[in-house]
Scaffold this active site. Structure first.
Site, PDB file in Angstrom:
ATOM      1  N   HIS A   7     -12.939  35.706 -32.739  1.00 55.14           N
ATOM      2  CA  HIS A   7     -11.912  35.345 -33.958  1.00 55.14           C
ATOM      3  C   HIS A   7     -11.914  35.919 -35.287  1.00 55.14           C
ATOM      4  CE1 HIS A   7      -9.866  34.058 -30.472  1.00 55.14           C
ATOM      5  NE2 HIS A   7      -8.935  33.097 -31.373  1.00 55.14           N
TER       6      HIS A   7
ATOM      7  N   HIS B 175      -9.395  38.331 -36.382  1.00 55.74           N
ATOM      8  CA  HIS B 175      -8.620  38.073 -37.689  1.00 55.74           C
ATOM      9  C   HIS B 175      -9.072  38.771 -38.690  1.00 55.74           C
ATOM     10  CE1 HIS B 175      -7.924  33.221 -36.218  1.00 55.74           C
ATOM     11  NE2 HIS B 175      -7.144  33.882 -36.214  1.00 55.74           N
TER      12      HIS B 175
ATOM     13  N   GLU C 164     -13.574  20.354 -35.298  1.00 53.98           N
ATOM     14  CA  GLU C 164     -14.949  21.580 -34.784  1.00 53.98           C
ATOM     15  C   GLU C 164     -16.442  21.464 -36.013  1.00 53.98           C
ATOM     16  OE1 GLU C 164     -12.861  25.094 -35.141  1.00 53.98           O
ATOM     17  OE2 GLU C 164     -14.014  26.550 -36.341  1.00 53.98           O
TER      18      GLU C 164
ATOM     19  N   ARG D  38       5.166  12.107 -44.921  1.00 54.40           N
ATOM     20  CA  ARG D  38       3.618  12.147 -44.616  1.00 54.40           C
ATOM     21  C   ARG D  38       3.514  12.381 -43.324  1.00 54.40           C
ATOM     22  NH1 ARG D  38       4.070   9.245 -49.386  1.00 54.40           N
ATOM     23  NH2 ARG D  38       3.451  10.419 -50.562  1.00 54.40           N
TER      24      ARG D  38
ATOM     25  N   LYS E 205      -4.909  21.946 -34.051  1.00 53.08           N
ATOM     26  CA  LYS E 205      -4.503  22.939 -35.664  1.00 53.08           C
ATOM     27  C   LYS E 205      -3.521  23.414 -35.694  1.00 53.08           C
ATOM     28  CE  LYS E 205      -9.309  24.111 -35.106  1.00 53.08           C
ATOM     29  NZ  LYS E 205     -10.090  26.264 -34.964  1.00 53.08           N
TER      30      LYS E 205
ATOM     31  N   ARG F  89     -16.625  22.946 -31.463  1.00 56.82           N
ATOM     32  CA  ARG F  89     -15.287  23.992 -30.866  1.00 56.82           C
ATOM     33  C   ARG F  89     -15.362  24.792 -31.413  1.00 56.82           C
ATOM     34  NH1 ARG F  89      -9.430  20.655 -32.702  1.00 56.82           N
ATOM     35  NH2 ARG F  89      -7.689  22.962 -32.001  1.00 56.82           N
TER      36      ARG F  89
ATOM     37  N   GLU G 286      -7.308  35.420 -24.417  1.00 61.19           N
ATOM     38  CA  GLU G 286      -7.988  34.145 -24.536  1.00 61.19           C
ATOM     39  C   GLU G 286      -8.008  34.099 -23.525  1.00 61.19           C
ATOM     40  OE1 GLU G 286      -8.212  33.019 -28.398  1.00 61.19           O
ATOM     41  OE2 GLU G 286      -6.642  33.938 -29.079  1.00 61.19           O
TER      42      GLU G 286
ATOM     43  N   LYS H 168      -9.487  25.077 -22.574  1.00 62.03           N
ATOM     44  CA  LYS H 168     -10.163  24.023 -24.511  1.00 62.03           C
ATOM     45  C   LYS H 168      -9.688  22.357 -24.553  1.00 62.03           C
ATOM     46  CE  LYS H 168      -7.734  25.097 -28.795  1.00 62.03           C
ATOM     47  NZ  LYS H 168      -6.883  25.799 -29.529  1.00 62.03           N
TER      48      LYS H 168
ATOM     49  N   HIS I 244      -2.394  39.446 -31.947  1.00 63.67           N
ATOM     50  CA  HIS I 244      -3.373  38.745 -31.919  1.00 63.67           C
ATOM     51  C   HIS I 244      -4.566  39.419 -30.988  1.00 63.67           C
ATOM     52  CE1 HIS I 244      -5.524  35.182 -32.932  1.00 63.67           C
ATOM     53  NE2 HIS I 244      -4.633  35.342 -31.326  1.00 63.67           N
TER      54      HIS I 244
ATOM     55  N   ASN J  17     -13.837  29.955 -31.182  1.00 68.19           N
ATOM     56  CA  ASN J  17     -13.776  30.918 -32.243  1.00 68.19           C
ATOM     57  C   ASN J  17     -14.304  32.104 -32.027  1.00 68.19           C
ATOM     58  OD1 ASN J  17     -12.398  29.711 -33.959  1.00 68.19           O
ATOM     59  ND2 ASN J  17     -14.463  28.948 -35.137  1.00 68.19           N
TER      60      ASN J  17
HETATM   61  N1  LIG Z   1      -3.725  25.831 -33.389  1.00 66.82           N
HETATM   62  C1  LIG Z   1      -4.346  26.686 -32.541  1.00 66.82           C
HETATM   63  O1  LIG Z   1      -5.096  26.278 -31.885  1.00 66.82           O
HETATM   64  C2  LIG Z   1      -3.924  28.404 -32.505  1.00 66.82           C
HETATM   65  C3  LIG Z   1      -4.964  28.798 -31.842  1.00 66.82           C
HETATM   66  C4  LIG Z   1      -4.895  30.056 -30.686  1.00 66.82           C
HETATM   67  C5  LIG Z   1      -3.164  31.110 -31.897  1.00 66.82           C
HETATM   68  N2  LIG Z   1      -3.236  30.379 -32.115  1.00 66.82           N
HETATM   69  C6  LIG Z   1      -1.842  31.153 -33.540  1.00 66.82           C
HETATM   70  O2  LIG Z   1      -0.910  31.474 -32.131  1.00 66.82           O
HETATM   71  C7  LIG Z   1      -0.364  32.336 -32.956  1.00 66.82           C
HETATM   72  C8  LIG Z   1      -0.031  34.243 -31.816  1.00 66.82           C
HETATM   73  O3  LIG Z   1       0.936  33.091 -30.464  1.00 66.82           O
HETATM   74  P1  LIG Z   1       1.478  33.618 -29.996  1.00 66.82           P
HETATM   75  O4  LIG Z   1       1.119  35.117 -28.955  1.00 66.82           O
HETATM   76  O5  LIG Z   1       2.227  33.044 -28.948  1.00 66.82           O
HETATM   77  O6  LIG Z   1       2.397  34.990 -30.639  1.00 66.82           O
HETATM   78  P2  LIG Z   1       3.854  34.302 -31.060  1.00 66.82           P
HETATM   79  O7  LIG Z   1       4.632  32.848 -31.335  1.00 66.82           O
HETATM   80  O8  LIG Z   1       4.845  35.852 -32.552  1.00 66.82           O
HETATM   81  O9  LIG Z   1       4.412  34.831 -29.641  1.00 66.82           O
HETATM   82  C9  LIG Z   1       4.912  35.964 -29.296  1.00 66.82           C
HETATM   83  C10 LIG Z   1       6.116  36.753 -29.273  1.00 66.82           C
HETATM   84  O10 LIG Z   1       6.274  36.522 -27.926  1.00 66.82           O
HETATM   85  C11 LIG Z   1       7.823  35.631 -28.363  1.00 66.82           C
HETATM   86  N3  LIG Z   1       8.193  34.353 -27.056  1.00 66.82           N
HETATM   87  C12 LIG Z   1       7.118  33.511 -26.742  1.00 66.82           C
HETATM   88  N4  LIG Z   1       7.682  32.994 -25.976  1.00 66.82           N
HETATM   89  C13 LIG Z   1       8.962  34.170 -25.258  1.00 66.82           C
HETATM   90  C14 LIG Z   1       9.525  33.683 -23.817  1.00 66.82           C
HETATM   91  N5  LIG Z   1       9.046  33.029 -22.529  1.00 66.82           N
HETATM   92  N6  LIG Z   1      10.156  35.073 -23.894  1.00 66.82           N
HETATM   93  C15 LIG Z   1      10.570  35.646 -24.904  1.00 66.82           C
HETATM   94  N7  LIG Z   1      10.159  36.062 -25.609  1.00 66.82           N
HETATM   95  C16 LIG Z   1       9.153  34.911 -25.521  1.00 66.82           C
HETATM   96  C17 LIG Z   1       8.186  35.033 -29.449  1.00 66.82           C
HETATM   97  O11 LIG Z   1       8.954  35.246 -30.483  1.00 66.82           O
HETATM   98  C18 LIG Z   1       7.579  36.179 -30.122  1.00 66.82           C
HETATM   99  O12 LIG Z   1       8.068  37.281 -30.714  1.00 66.82           O
HETATM  100  C19 LIG Z   1      -1.214  33.878 -34.408  1.00 66.82           C
HETATM  101  O13 LIG Z   1      -0.411  32.678 -34.957  1.00 66.82           O
HETATM  102  C20 LIG Z   1      -2.535  32.258 -34.216  1.00 66.82           C
HETATM  103  O14 LIG Z   1      -3.051  32.424 -35.073  1.00 66.82           O
HETATM  104  C21 LIG Z   1      -3.213  29.707 -33.036  1.00 66.82           C
END
Ligand SMILES: NC(=O)c1ccc[n+]([C@@H]2O[C@H](COP(=O)([O-])OP(=O)(O)OC[C@H]3O[C@@H](n4cnc5c(N)ncnc54)[C@H](O)[C@@H]3O)[C@@H](O)[C@H]2O)c1
Length: 341
Positions: free
Chosen positions: A234, A238, A223, A107, A129, A227, A171, A213, A248, A231
């Protein structure tokens, strides 16, 4: 190392800037377990060798309930209890999933993030989030819960692949579009490679963006209003991301151009500003057009979390740096998709 605090309404989050990963352990109250992915383990495993680690496969396709179940089984096997801190070391996939697991395991246990991609540093790790995808539906299941800390070690970015720098800048451009015309102008004069080459410049840009942010989330954590602006790009982004398995940032870039076109139709956004936007995205190596299947995208939009009764809340621009939430009826949206995009 310098610390600041993001005073989110539900819980404050301590931000450690210029913070080497090697110094993290000394700041934690008790036992901690790291969740990371295989790429991070390959690149920085030496720095994680004295932590218990749970390693997930890299990639959005593993941001699923099955991975959550697997992590939970490993937490049980490692004897994690309510005093354990969970630390997500990775990109947005790792931070989203770690935050989710930490909010449901027993929990809820303490957690924090070491974001390692530009996207996670400026966006995913901030704001509480957490969640996973369900089939084609992005972030369909999740929680709102703030990490206790964010740990910024810019040296980790040295191994980030170029394609991920480009993704992350989608972003950054989004933040400029919705909130900060000066940042937009700065981006027009620079390039992501300038930040890759200059850690101090990168740290400054990351901090400017994480502060944008965080300020939005401080005002509207759940949101209900402001907030939603985050989006921008997005909603359609998405939909095409999962439909066409796009990175992404690429999907968001296509979504932002689509939102600019809707903004031209609905909120008086000037076409010359849309052209600036397209040029900036191209300058950062991002795609600005995709011939997507409109019926399939519409079908996904109808199941979007942002749908309220028969309207979808779109984020549109009035000008660069000025955005607003505009409800668009689903019938009108279907017409606009056909005619404008
Ligand atoms: N929670 C939120 O508010 C929010 C906001 C925006 C995006 N997101 C989410 O974030 C995700 C995308 O994030 P992302 O682009 O970081 O993707 P990711 O976590 O898949 O990372 C991208 C790639 O880079 C690699 N990587 C990351 N850091 C590295 C480093 N320092 N050295 C070598 N390789 C590295 C990872 O292994 C992966 O292959 C999506 O799922 C999206 O929905 C969430």
């Amino acid at each position: 190392m310098q610390t600041t605090v993001y005073p989110f309404p539900s819980a404050a989050c301590t931000v450690y800037h210029d913070a080497p990963l090697s110094a993290l352990k000394a700041t934690l109250p008790g036992r901690a377990i790291v969740v990371t992915d295989q790429h991070l383990m390959d690149a920085h495993g030496d720095q994680l060798s004295d932590w218990p680690c749970i390693i997930i496969p890299p990639g959005e396709q593993y941001k699923t309930q099955a991975t959550v179940d697997d992590i939970i089984e490993q937490l049980i096997a490692k004897g994690a209890d309510r005093q354990t801190t969970l630390i997500g070391v990775g990109g947005g996939v790792v931070t989203d999933i770690t935050g989710y697991v930490a909010s449901i395991y027993m929990r809820g246990i303490r957690f924090g993030f070491v974001p390692t991609s530009i996207l996670a540093m400026v966006d995913a790790a901030i704001g509480g989030k957490n969640g996973v995808d369900v089939g084609l539906y992005k972030n369909m299941v999740g929680t709102f819960r703030q990490p206790g800390f964010l740990w910024y070690d810019m040296a980790l970015l040295q191994t980030l692949p170029d394609a991920e720098w480009i993704n992350g800048f989608a972003e950054v451009i989004k933040h400029a579009c919705i909130k900060d015309a000066d940042l937009f102008a700065w981006l027009e004069q620079h390039h992501w490679a300038d930040c890759k080459a200059d850690a101090a410049l990168c740290a400054e840009l990351v901090r400017r963006n994480s502060d944008i942010k965080a300020a939005v989330v401080v005002n509207d954590e759940r949101e209900q209003g402001e907030r939603k602006l985050l989006n921008f790009g997005h909603t359609i982004g998405h939909a095409v991301e999962n439909l066409y398995q796009l990175p992404h940032g690429h999907a968001i870039s296509i979504g932002m151009v689509a939102a600019c076109k809707l903004s031209e139709e609905i909120s008086g956004f000037a076409s010359v500003e849309k052209e600036r936007m397209v040029q900036l995205l191209q300058r950062y190596g991002l795609p600005t057009h995709l011939a997507f299947d409109k019926a399939q995208v519409m079908d996904i939009l109808l199941k979007d979390k942002k749908k309220v009764n028969q309207t979808i809340h779109f984020i549109l621009l009035q000008a660069i740096g000025q955005s607003q939430v505009v409800p668009i009826g689903t019938a009108q949206l279907a017409d606009l998709l056909e005619q404008v995009l």
